[in-house]
Scaffold this motif. Sequence first.
Motif, PDB file in Angstrom:
ATOM      1  N   MET A   1       0.855  -1.174   0.000  1.00  0.00           N
ATOM      2  CA  MET A   1       0.000   0.000   0.000  1.00  0.00           C
ATOM      3  C   MET A   1       0.900   1.237   0.000  1.00  0.00           C
ATOM      4  SD  MET A   1      -3.438   1.042   0.733  1.00  0.00           S
ATOM      5  CE  MET A   1      -3.826  -0.652   0.652  1.00  0.00           C
ATOM      6  N   ASP A   2       0.674   2.127  -0.919  1.00  0.00           N
ATOM      7  CA  ASP A   2       1.456   3.349  -1.047  1.00  0.00           C
ATOM      8  C   ASP A   2       0.806   4.450  -0.213  1.00  0.00           C
ATOM      9  OD1 ASP A   2       2.914   5.546  -1.794  1.00  0.00           O
ATOM     10  OD2 ASP A   2       2.466   5.405  -3.919  1.00  0.00           O
ATOM     11  N   ASN A   3       1.375   4.702   0.960  1.00  0.00           N
ATOM     12  CA  ASN A   3       0.793   5.691   1.866  1.00  0.00           C
ATOM     13  C   ASN A   3       0.814   7.097   1.290  1.00  0.00           C
ATOM     14  OD1 ASN A   3       0.298   3.640   3.599  1.00  0.00           O
ATOM     15  ND2 ASN A   3       1.785   4.246   5.138  1.00  0.00           N
ATOM     16  N   GLN A   4       1.815   7.409   0.483  1.00  0.00           N
ATOM     17  CA  GLN A   4       1.850   8.735  -0.136  1.00  0.00           C
ATOM     18  C   GLN A   4       0.646   8.929  -1.052  1.00  0.00           C
ATOM     19  OE1 GLN A   4       5.636   9.251  -2.021  1.00  0.00           O
ATOM     20  NE2 GLN A   4       6.671   9.693  -0.095  1.00  0.00           N
ATOM     21  N   ASN A   5       0.294   7.889  -1.791  1.00  0.00           N
ATOM     22  CA  ASN A   5      -0.872   7.965  -2.669  1.00  0.00           C
ATOM     23  C   ASN A   5      -2.160   8.106  -1.855  1.00  0.00           C
ATOM     24  OD1 ASN A   5      -2.175   7.918  -5.230  1.00  0.00           O
ATOM     25  ND2 ASN A   5      -2.706   5.787  -4.885  1.00  0.00           N
ATOM     26  N   LEU A   6      -2.263   7.372  -0.759  1.00  0.00           N
ATOM     27  CA  LEU A   6      -3.450   7.477   0.098  1.00  0.00           C
ATOM     28  C   LEU A   6      -3.604   8.899   0.647  1.00  0.00           C
ATOM     29  CD1 LEU A   6      -3.313   4.164   2.162  1.00  0.00           C
ATOM     30  CD2 LEU A   6      -4.839   4.720   0.255  1.00  0.00           C
ATOM     31  N   ILE A   7      -2.500   9.469   1.102  1.00  0.00           N
ATOM     32  CA  ILE A   7      -2.557  10.830   1.644  1.00  0.00           C
ATOM     33  C   ILE A   7      -2.928  11.817   0.552  1.00  0.00           C
ATOM     34  CG2 ILE A   7      -1.185  12.685   2.679  1.00  0.00           C
ATOM     35  CD1 ILE A   7       0.405  10.435   4.124  1.00  0.00           C
ATOM     36  N   ASP A   8      -2.369  11.631  -0.631  1.00  0.00           N
ATOM     37  CA  ASP A   8      -2.697  12.511  -1.755  1.00  0.00           C
ATOM     38  C   ASP A   8      -4.187  12.430  -2.080  1.00  0.00           C
ATOM     39  OD1 ASP A   8      -2.001  14.327  -3.907  1.00  0.00           O
ATOM     40  OD2 ASP A   8      -2.268  12.614  -5.260  1.00  0.00           O
ATOM     41  N   MET A   9      -4.741  11.215  -2.118  1.00  0.00           N
ATOM     42  CA  MET A   9      -6.174  11.049  -2.390  1.00  0.00           C
ATOM     43  C   MET A   9      -7.005  11.693  -1.284  1.00  0.00           C
ATOM     44  SD  MET A   9      -6.652   7.279  -4.128  1.00  0.00           S
ATOM     45  CE  MET A   9      -6.258   6.396  -2.642  1.00  0.00           C
ATOM     46  N   ALA A  10      -6.620  11.479  -0.032  1.00  0.00           N
ATOM     47  CA  ALA A  10      -7.353  12.072   1.086  1.00  0.00           C
ATOM     48  C   ALA A  10      -7.290  13.597   1.020  1.00  0.00           C
ATOM     49  CB  ALA A  10      -6.792  11.566   2.414  1.00  0.00           C
ATOM     50  N   ASN A  11      -6.143  14.133   0.658  1.00  0.00           N
ATOM     51  CA  ASN A  11      -6.008  15.589   0.535  1.00  0.00           C
ATOM     52  C   ASN A  11      -6.904  16.143  -0.575  1.00  0.00           C
ATOM     53  OD1 ASN A  11      -4.194  15.799   2.638  1.00  0.00           O
ATOM     54  ND2 ASN A  11      -2.395  15.888   1.327  1.00  0.00           N
ATOM     55  N   ARG A  12      -7.037  15.398  -1.663  1.00  0.00           N
ATOM     56  CA  ARG A  12      -7.931  15.851  -2.747  1.00  0.00           C
ATOM     57  C   ARG A  12      -9.384  15.835  -2.287  1.00  0.00           C
ATOM     58  NH1 ARG A  12      -6.311  12.290  -7.550  1.00  0.00           N
ATOM     59  NH2 ARG A  12      -5.059  11.214  -6.021  1.00  0.00           N
ATOM     60  N   ILE A  13      -9.755  14.838  -1.504  1.00  0.00           N
ATOM     61  CA  ILE A  13     -11.105  14.804  -0.923  1.00  0.00           C
ATOM     62  C   ILE A  13     -11.266  16.003   0.002  1.00  0.00           C
ATOM     63  CG2 ILE A  13     -12.646  13.522   0.631  1.00  0.00           C
ATOM     64  CD1 ILE A  13     -11.221  10.950  -0.485  1.00  0.00           C
ATOM     65  N   GLY A  14     -10.254  16.259   0.821  1.00  0.00           N
ATOM     66  CA  GLY A  14     -10.281  17.400   1.729  1.00  0.00           C
ATOM     67  C   GLY A  14     -10.408  18.721   0.989  1.00  0.00           C
ATOM     68  N   ASP A  15      -9.707  18.861  -0.138  1.00  0.00           N
ATOM     69  CA  ASP A  15      -9.797  20.088  -0.943  1.00  0.00           C
ATOM     70  C   ASP A  15     -11.229  20.329  -1.408  1.00  0.00           C
ATOM     71  OD1 ASP A  15      -7.081  20.580  -0.723  1.00  0.00           O
ATOM     72  OD2 ASP A  15      -6.591  19.760  -2.711  1.00  0.00           O
ATOM     73  N   PHE A  37     -16.216   4.646   0.602  1.00  0.00           N
ATOM     74  CA  PHE A  37     -15.578   4.287  -0.660  1.00  0.00           C
ATOM     75  C   PHE A  37     -14.173   3.695  -0.533  1.00  0.00           C
ATOM     76  CE2 PHE A  37     -18.685   7.612  -1.742  1.00  0.00           C
ATOM     77  CZ  PHE A  37     -19.496   6.868  -2.579  1.00  0.00           C
ATOM     78  N   TRP A  38     -13.597   3.740   0.651  1.00  0.00           N
ATOM     79  CA  TRP A  38     -12.261   3.164   0.828  1.00  0.00           C
ATOM     80  C   TRP A  38     -12.385   1.816   1.515  1.00  0.00           C
ATOM     81  CZ3 TRP A  38      -7.649   6.780   2.105  1.00  0.00           C
ATOM     82  CH2 TRP A  38      -7.649   7.872   1.231  1.00  0.00           C
ATOM     83  N   GLU A  39     -11.656   0.849   1.013  1.00  0.00           N
ATOM     84  CA  GLU A  39     -11.689  -0.471   1.643  1.00  0.00           C
ATOM     85  C   GLU A  39     -10.994  -0.409   3.008  1.00  0.00           C
ATOM     86  OE1 GLU A  39      -7.847  -2.803  -0.049  1.00  0.00           O
ATOM     87  OE2 GLU A  39      -9.628  -2.858  -1.307  1.00  0.00           O
ATOM     88  N   PRO A  40     -11.314  -1.337   3.913  1.00  0.00           N
ATOM     89  CA  PRO A  40     -10.757  -1.318   5.269  1.00  0.00           C
ATOM     90  C   PRO A  40      -9.230  -1.227   5.311  1.00  0.00           C
ATOM     91  CG  PRO A  40     -12.525  -2.914   5.158  1.00  0.00           C
ATOM     92  CD  PRO A  40     -12.300  -2.425   3.748  1.00  0.00           C
ATOM     93  N   ARG A  41      -8.567  -1.919   4.424  1.00  0.00           N
ATOM     94  CA  ARG A  41      -7.098  -1.899   4.399  1.00  0.00           C
ATOM     95  C   ARG A  41      -6.576  -0.481   4.141  1.00  0.00           C
ATOM     96  NH1 ARG A  41      -3.727  -3.950  -0.537  1.00  0.00           N
ATOM     97  NH2 ARG A  41      -5.694  -3.496  -1.539  1.00  0.00           N
ATOM     98  N   MET A  42      -7.239   0.262   3.264  1.00  0.00           N
ATOM     99  CA  MET A  42      -6.844   1.635   2.965  1.00  0.00           C
ATOM    100  C   MET A  42      -7.086   2.537   4.173  1.00  0.00           C
ATOM    101  SD  MET A  42      -8.473   1.816  -0.867  1.00  0.00           S
ATOM    102  CE  MET A  42      -8.095   3.528  -1.196  1.00  0.00           C
ATOM    103  N   ARG A  43      -8.228   2.348   4.833  1.00  0.00           N
ATOM    104  CA  ARG A  43      -8.534   3.169   6.015  1.00  0.00           C
ATOM    105  C   ARG A  43      -7.557   2.892   7.148  1.00  0.00           C
ATOM    106  NH1 ARG A  43     -14.110   1.800   7.580  1.00  0.00           N
ATOM    107  NH2 ARG A  43     -14.168   0.257   5.949  1.00  0.00           N
ATOM    108  N   ARG A  44      -7.208   1.622   7.343  1.00  0.00           N
ATOM    109  CA  ARG A  44      -6.220   1.285   8.381  1.00  0.00           C
ATOM    110  C   ARG A  44      -4.885   1.972   8.108  1.00  0.00           C
ATOM    111  NH1 ARG A  44      -8.120  -3.965   7.591  1.00  0.00           N
ATOM    112  NH2 ARG A  44      -9.619  -4.541   9.175  1.00  0.00           N
ATOM    113  N   ALA A  45      -4.449   1.926   6.858  1.00  0.00           N
ATOM    114  CA  ALA A  45      -3.168   2.546   6.492  1.00  0.00           C
ATOM    115  C   ALA A  45      -3.208   4.056   6.684  1.00  0.00           C
ATOM    116  CB  ALA A  45      -2.815   2.200   5.045  1.00  0.00           C
ATOM    117  N   LEU A  46      -4.311   4.692   6.331  1.00  0.00           N
ATOM    118  CA  LEU A  46      -4.432   6.147   6.499  1.00  0.00           C
ATOM    119  C   LEU A  46      -4.428   6.521   7.980  1.00  0.00           C
ATOM    120  CD1 LEU A  46      -4.720   8.819   4.961  1.00  0.00           C
ATOM    121  CD2 LEU A  46      -7.200   8.559   5.206  1.00  0.00           C
ATOM    122  N   LEU A  47      -5.161   5.770   8.798  1.00  0.00           N
ATOM    123  CA  LEU A  47      -5.178   6.049  10.233  1.00  0.00           C
ATOM    124  C   LEU A  47      -3.810   5.783  10.860  1.00  0.00           C
ATOM    125  CD1 LEU A  47      -8.685   4.597  11.126  1.00  0.00           C
ATOM    126  CD2 LEU A  47      -8.026   7.015  11.063  1.00  0.00           C
ATOM    127  N   ALA A  48      -3.104   4.777  10.389  1.00  0.00           N
ATOM    128  CA  ALA A  48      -1.754   4.508  10.892  1.00  0.00           C
ATOM    129  C   ALA A  48      -0.821   5.655  10.522  1.00  0.00           C
ATOM    130  CB  ALA A  48      -1.230   3.188  10.332  1.00  0.00           C
TER     131      ALA A  48
END
Length: 83
Positions: A1-15, A37-48
């Motif tokens: 899982m690419d955490n940088q990509n997850l953060i980038d996607m979350a930031n775009r949602i935030g924008d 819309f995010w699978e559990p694995r993605m949410r776990r990684a973002l929260l971590a």
Amino acid sequence: MDNQNLIDMANRIGDFFDSMPDREEALAGIADHIRRFWEPRMRRALLAELDHPDASGIAMAGIVKEALVKHRAQLTPATPATV
């Protein structure tokens, strides 16, 4: 899982939600979008990443951090039951 990509996607949602005049509605919207819309694995990684930010990665937007902290309980995936 690419955490940088997850953060980038979350930031775009935030924008998108940051333009809303009601801050509480914006925070709830961010959390709801990620929960739905995010699978559990993605949410776990973002929260971590929220708990242990990677110094070499993309900075998480303030509104995203605020939404994750405020709505963490609804974003945390249920732990699968062991048999």
